[in-house]
Design a protein around this motif. Structure first.
Motif, PDB file in Angstrom:
ATOM      1  N   SER A 118      45.805   4.450 -24.547  1.00 17.32           N
ATOM      2  CA  SER A 118      44.796   5.113 -25.310  1.00 17.32           C
ATOM      3  C   SER A 118      43.301   4.672 -24.939  1.00 17.32           C
ATOM      4  N   PHE A 119      42.531   5.372 -25.259  1.00 17.42           N
ATOM      5  CA  PHE A 119      41.092   4.916 -24.969  1.00 17.42           C
ATOM      6  C   PHE A 119      40.209   5.461 -26.135  1.00 17.42           C
ATOM      7  N   GLY A 120      39.065   5.027 -26.145  1.00 20.94           N
ATOM      8  CA  GLY A 120      37.724   5.703 -27.036  1.00 20.94           C
ATOM      9  C   GLY A 120      36.617   4.982 -26.514  1.00 20.94           C
ATOM     10  N   THR A 121      35.707   6.004 -26.226  1.00 23.40           N
ATOM     11  CA  THR A 121      34.486   5.628 -25.519  1.00 23.40           C
ATOM     12  C   THR A 121      33.314   6.176 -25.881  1.00 23.40           C
ATOM     13  N   VAL A 122      32.102   5.738 -26.053  1.00 25.01           N
ATOM     14  CA  VAL A 122      30.957   6.607 -26.374  1.00 25.01           C
ATOM     15  C   VAL A 122      30.208   6.549 -25.113  1.00 25.01           C
ATOM     16  N   TYR A 123      29.568   7.901 -25.067  1.00 24.77           N
ATOM     17  CA  TYR A 123      28.791   8.079 -23.718  1.00 24.77           C
ATOM     18  C   TYR A 123      27.209   8.679 -24.261  1.00 24.77           C
ATOM     19  N   ALA A 124      26.248   7.746 -24.086  1.00 27.21           N
ATOM     20  CA  ALA A 124      24.915   8.006 -24.604  1.00 27.21           C
ATOM     21  C   ALA A 124      24.286   9.104 -23.604  1.00 27.21           C
ATOM     22  N   ASP A 125      23.475   9.933 -24.216  1.00 33.27           N
ATOM     23  CA  ASP A 125      22.488  10.916 -23.425  1.00 33.27           C
ATOM     24  C   ASP A 125      21.281  10.232 -23.276  1.00 33.27           C
ATOM     25  N   PRO A 126      20.672   9.750 -22.017  1.00 35.99           N
ATOM     26  CA  PRO A 126      19.588   9.163 -21.991  1.00 35.99           C
ATOM     27  C   PRO A 126      18.533   9.912 -22.481  1.00 35.99           C
ATOM     28  N   ALA A 127      18.509  11.367 -22.506  1.00 31.54           N
ATOM     29  CA  ALA A 127      17.206  12.153 -23.092  1.00 31.54           C
ATOM     30  C   ALA A 127      17.401  12.309 -24.361  1.00 31.54           C
ATOM     31  N   ASP A 128      18.496  11.906 -25.080  1.00 28.36           N
ATOM     32  CA  ASP A 128      18.393  12.193 -26.608  1.00 28.36           C
ATOM     33  C   ASP A 128      19.404  11.256 -27.224  1.00 28.36           C
ATOM     34  N   ALA A 129      18.949  10.104 -28.004  1.00 26.99           N
ATOM     35  CA  ALA A 129      20.170   9.248 -28.570  1.00 26.99           C
ATOM     36  C   ALA A 129      21.024   9.908 -29.532  1.00 26.99           C
ATOM     37  N   LYS A 130      20.311  11.101 -30.127  1.00 22.32           N
ATOM     38  CA  LYS A 130      21.144  11.675 -31.103  1.00 22.32           C
ATOM     39  C   LYS A 130      22.142  12.922 -30.607  1.00 22.32           C
ATOM     40  N   ARG A 131      22.400  12.846 -29.076  1.00 20.80           N
ATOM     41  CA  ARG A 131      23.327  13.724 -28.518  1.00 20.80           C
ATOM     42  C   ARG A 131      24.655  12.697 -27.703  1.00 20.80           C
ATOM     43  N   SER A 132      24.647  11.643 -28.279  1.00 25.04           N
ATOM     44  CA  SER A 132      25.689  10.838 -27.852  1.00 25.04           C
ATOM     45  C   SER A 132      27.100  11.514 -27.949  1.00 25.04           C
ATOM     46  N   VAL A 133      27.996  11.258 -27.151  1.00 23.01           N
ATOM     47  CA  VAL A 133      29.377  12.126 -26.979  1.00 23.01           C
ATOM     48  C   VAL A 133      30.500  10.888 -27.418  1.00 23.01           C
ATOM     49  N   LEU A 134      31.262  11.198 -28.380  1.00 26.30           N
ATOM     50  CA  LEU A 134      32.494  10.216 -28.479  1.00 26.30           C
ATOM     51  C   LEU A 134      33.555  10.954 -28.195  1.00 26.30           C
ATOM     52  N   ILE A 135      34.448  10.499 -27.344  1.00 29.37           N
ATOM     53  CA  ILE A 135      35.379  10.978 -26.552  1.00 29.37           C
ATOM     54  C   ILE A 135      36.566   9.749 -26.802  1.00 29.37           C
ATOM     55  N   PHE A 136      37.745  10.405 -27.250  1.00 28.13           N
ATOM     56  CA  PHE A 136      39.120   9.367 -27.260  1.00 28.13           C
ATOM     57  C   PHE A 136      40.308  10.175 -27.147  1.00 28.13           C
ATOM     58  N   GLY A 137      41.318   9.452 -26.763  1.00 31.62           N
ATOM     59  CA  GLY A 137      42.797  10.221 -26.648  1.00 31.62           C
ATOM     60  C   GLY A 137      43.591   9.320 -25.674  1.00 31.62           C
ATOM     61  N   GLY A 138      44.446   9.928 -24.954  1.00 33.04           N
ATOM     62  CA  GLY A 138      45.465   8.963 -24.265  1.00 33.04           C
ATOM     63  C   GLY A 138      46.548   9.784 -23.368  1.00 33.04           C
ATOM     64  N   ALA A 139      47.291   9.151 -22.983  1.00 30.99           N
ATOM     65  CA  ALA A 139      48.083   9.510 -21.976  1.00 30.99           C
ATOM     66  C   ALA A 139      49.484   9.502 -22.881  1.00 30.99           C
ATOM     67  N   THR A 140      50.290  10.538 -22.700  1.00 29.47           N
ATOM     68  CA  THR A 140      51.804  10.623 -23.263  1.00 29.47           C
ATOM     69  C   THR A 140      52.362  11.765 -22.559  1.00 29.47           C
ATOM     70  N   LEU A 141      53.526  12.116 -22.733  1.00 23.61           N
ATOM     71  CA  LEU A 141      54.354  13.011 -21.977  1.00 23.61           C
ATOM     72  C   LEU A 141      54.823  13.960 -23.328  1.00 23.61           C
TER      73      LEU A 141
END
Length: 225
Positions: A115-138
């Motif tokens: 599993s993983f969880g990461t925040v990706y920031a938008d350099p043009a607008d701090a209020k538009r950061s994307v939160l992505i999370f999930g993982g691998a499984t069958l």
């Protein structure tokens, strides 16, 4: 002792003797006149066998395609590049804490191998950061499992409305997006699932269409087979 008295005894009347003829004896009540000709019966049998064979081959073909898809999609490599789709990975303590919280909550709802969880920031607008999370499984039924996770997310953030399937891109599987609300107002939420992975992302201050396009680009950078 003489046997003359036996030969002179009259013969009792009985059933008529059976006459033997050259005609075959009928053992069935079916009328031969209604029976199909041998050639016609043979053709009918061939048609039935051909139909059964076609159905069987179709079933095997579907099973083969499904099996190949599972083998192709299982055991993907998931990574979180420093940059993806014009966004920069936020490695600050606050972002990591948020990402870990989302990852742990997601992993509690579905058994994941990785599993993983990461925040990706938008350099043009701090209020538009994307939160992505999930993982691998069958996953044997990716769409069903993805729908279940959207339902579980609704319990945490509120009902996901307008949920619809969007183009999953070249990696296939199924991808869906909808809208939910939070402290900052409405935001888009998207998820993808295939036979080897399931991932969701939250897109504040973005439309569903823009979020779906960005999510496809993020997936192509994160998922490798």
């Amino acid at each position: 002792m003489s046997d003359a008295h036996l030969t002179e005894r009259p013969v009792d009347d009985g059933p008529d003797p059976v006459e033997l003829t050259d005609e075959p004896i009928q053992l069935s009540r079916r009328d031969p006149a209604n029976e199909p000709e041998p050639g016609r019966r043979s053709r009918r049998r061939r048609i039935v066998l051909a139909a059964v064979l076609v159905v069987g081959l179709a079933g095997l073909g579907a099973l083969g395609v499904g099996g190949w898809r599972v083998l192709q999609q299982k055991d993907p490599r998931l990574s979180t590049p420093a940059e993806v789709a014009g966004l920069h990975r936020d490695d600050s303590d606050r972002a990591r804490s948020t990402a870990d919280y989302l990852r742990d909550g997601f992993a509690a709802d579905i058994e994941l191998d990785r599993s993983f969880g990461t925040v990706y920031a938008d350099p043009a607008d701090a209020k538009r950061s994307v939160l992505i999370f999930g993982g691998a499984t069958l996953l044997w039924q990716p769409e069903r499992d993805l729908d279940s996770l959207f339902g579980l997310m609704a319990d945490e953030t509120g009902k996901v409305t307008g949920l619809r399937e969007v183009d999953a891109g070249r990696l296939g599987g199924v991808m869906k997006c909808g809208t939910t609300n939070g402290d900052g107002g409405d935001f888009a939420v998207c998820g993808w699932a295939d036979h080897g992975s399931v991932v969701m992302a939250i897109f504040p201050n973005r439309s569903v269409n823009d979020s779906a396009a960005m999510f496809r680009r993020m997936r192509e950078a994160i998922e490798r087979r």
